[in-house]
Design a protein around this motif. Structure first.
Motif, PDB file in Angstrom:
ATOM      1  N   ARG A 139       0.835  -1.210   0.000  1.00 54.10           N
ATOM      2  CA  ARG A 139       0.000   0.000   0.000  1.00 54.10           C
ATOM      3  C   ARG A 139       0.869   1.259   0.000  1.00 54.10           C
ATOM      4  O   ARG A 139       0.614   2.202  -0.757  1.00 54.10           O
ATOM      5  N   ILE A 174       2.576   1.804  -3.468  1.00 57.06           N
ATOM      6  CA  ILE A 174       1.652   2.341  -4.471  1.00 57.06           C
ATOM      7  C   ILE A 174       1.461   3.834  -4.257  1.00 57.06           C
ATOM      8  O   ILE A 174       1.466   4.625  -5.205  1.00 57.06           O
ATOM      9  N   GLU A 175       1.314   4.233  -3.018  1.00 54.28           N
ATOM     10  CA  GLU A 175       1.156   5.658  -2.713  1.00 54.28           C
ATOM     11  C   GLU A 175       2.390   6.450  -3.122  1.00 54.28           C
ATOM     12  O   GLU A 175       2.294   7.612  -3.542  1.00 54.28           O
ATOM     13  N   GLU A 218       3.091  -1.106 -10.568  1.00 55.30           N
ATOM     14  CA  GLU A 218       2.706  -2.503 -10.709  1.00 55.30           C
ATOM     15  C   GLU A 218       3.286  -3.283  -9.529  1.00 55.30           C
ATOM     16  O   GLU A 218       4.339  -2.914  -9.002  1.00 55.30           O
ATOM     17  N   ARG A 277      -4.967  -7.915  -4.367  1.00 51.77           N
ATOM     18  CA  ARG A 277      -5.933  -7.315  -5.293  1.00 51.77           C
ATOM     19  C   ARG A 277      -6.883  -6.362  -4.578  1.00 51.77           C
ATOM     20  O   ARG A 277      -7.238  -5.298  -5.098  1.00 51.77           O
ATOM     21  N   GLU A 278      -7.271  -6.740  -3.375  1.00 52.55           N
ATOM     22  CA  GLU A 278      -8.218  -5.936  -2.608  1.00 52.55           C
ATOM     23  C   GLU A 278      -7.667  -4.550  -2.293  1.00 52.55           C
ATOM     24  O   GLU A 278      -8.398  -3.562  -2.303  1.00 52.55           O
ATOM     25  N   LEU A 279      -6.375  -4.463  -2.039  1.00 52.27           N
ATOM     26  CA  LEU A 279      -5.796  -3.171  -1.657  1.00 52.27           C
ATOM     27  C   LEU A 279      -5.214  -2.402  -2.840  1.00 52.27           C
ATOM     28  O   LEU A 279      -5.042  -1.189  -2.773  1.00 52.27           O
ATOM     29  N   SER A 280      -4.907  -3.100  -3.935  1.00 57.43           N
ATOM     30  CA  SER A 280      -4.109  -2.486  -4.991  1.00 57.43           C
ATOM     31  C   SER A 280      -4.944  -1.717  -6.011  1.00 57.43           C
ATOM     32  O   SER A 280      -5.988  -2.185  -6.473  1.00 57.43           O
ATOM     33  N   THR A 281      -4.444  -0.553  -6.372  1.00 52.96           N
ATOM     34  CA  THR A 281      -5.037   0.247  -7.447  1.00 52.96           C
ATOM     35  C   THR A 281      -4.217   0.117  -8.732  1.00 52.96           C
ATOM     36  O   THR A 281      -4.490   0.805  -9.716  1.00 52.96           O
ATOM     37  N   VAL A 282      -3.209  -0.747  -8.715  1.00 53.30           N
ATOM     38  CA  VAL A 282      -2.352  -0.965  -9.888  1.00 53.30           C
ATOM     39  C   VAL A 282      -2.363  -2.458 -10.222  1.00 53.30           C
ATOM     40  O   VAL A 282      -2.801  -3.277  -9.417  1.00 53.30           O
ATOM     41  N   ASP A 290      -3.685  -9.763 -12.539  1.00 51.91           N
ATOM     42  CA  ASP A 290      -3.800  -9.246 -13.898  1.00 51.91           C
ATOM     43  C   ASP A 290      -2.861  -9.977 -14.850  1.00 51.91           C
ATOM     44  O   ASP A 290      -3.012  -9.903 -16.061  1.00 51.91           O
TER      45      ASP A 290
END
Length: 257
Positions: free
Chosen positions: A162, A165-166, A171, A195-200, A223
């Motif tokens: 998390r 990503i921030e 990826e 997957r639940e936490l990721s925006t990428v 993905d």
């Protein structure tokens, strides 16, 4: 538009040769990286991931010559990781033909490295490689490891993903150390949590052994699926995996018969 799921062979490289082991231990030589990359390109691989698995342990740079020679022969995206410690390292790898750069140990040691790379080159270049191990000590049940899976940290894998990503990671390459090389299937729980936490995009890695292992990883939230042993041994081909995934209802790029 439906995004096509990617099938990615992984070339774990040590001293200029592709190697493979179980749980990152007992590495054995399985071939020349350029020759294997060419074969996978011909089979219909969507990308190639090239990881210098001893670069951080040996405290040396990734083998730029091997990356260059691979990029000259393979015309699909090439992700390179191992021994990347600075934005200048990224610049050099991009200059010799890499398309994306994976970071792991150095980013854990200095998280601002992620910001440096993303700010200079864009999130699309940066892949956070996570070597994840199950641990009751972590709130999520998973911790990250460094130095090719050799050193366990106290860093919760989900919290680290998390934060990365921030900071600008574009990826996540999520490799299960527990499943790595075992050929018993991907860690579906780990994939679903990421997957639940990721925006990428999330790439699932570690544990592929049979055709039936790939589609469930996509269903769990990946993905893309990444594998090494099953391809290096010739037990499975990229085409076989794609056709089996398509039969299971997964959208993939077509490959020739």
């Amino acid at each position: 538009m439906t995004l096509l799921c990617r099938v990615i062979p992984c070339l774990d490289v040590a001293a200029g040769r592709v190697v493979k082991g179980v749980n990152f231990q007992n590495l054995r030589d399985v071939g020349d990286p350029v020759e294997l990359a060419q074969a996978y390109f011909a089979q219909g691989a969507d990308e190639i991931t090239f990881l210098d698995v001893t670069a951080t342990v040996d405290e040396r740079a990734t083998t730029y010559d091997v990356v260059r020679r691979t990029a000259e022969q393979v015309f699909i995206p090439l992700t390179v990781g191992g021994g990347v410690r600075s934005a200048d390292d990224v610049a050099r790898l991009l200059a010799v033909g890499a398309d994306k750069i994976g970071v792991n140990s150095a980013a854990i040691a200095r998280p601002a490295l992620i910001d440096d790379i993303a700010d200079r080159f864009g999130a699309q270049v940066l892949v956070l490689s996570l070597d994840v191990m199950r641990s009751a000590a972590a709130p999520s049940g998973f911790v990250v490891t460094t130095h090719g899976g050799r050193t366990q940290t106290t860093l919760d894998a989900l919290e680290w993903a998390r934060e990365a990503i921030e900071r600008g990671a574009g990826e996540l390459l999520v490799n299960s150390i527990d499943a790595d090389g075992t050929k018993t299937g991907f860690d579906l729980e780990l994939i679903a949590l990421m997957r639940e936490l990721s925006t990428v995009p999330v790439i699932a890695s570690g544990g592929a052994g049979e055709l039936d292992h790939f589609a469930p990883a996509i269903s769990a939230g990946a993905d893309a699926v990444l594998a090494a042993s099953v391809f290096h041994s010739g037990y499975l081909t990229i085409g076989q995996v794609k056709r089996h995934m398509a039969t299971a209802g997964v959208s993939v790029r077509e490959v020739s018969a």
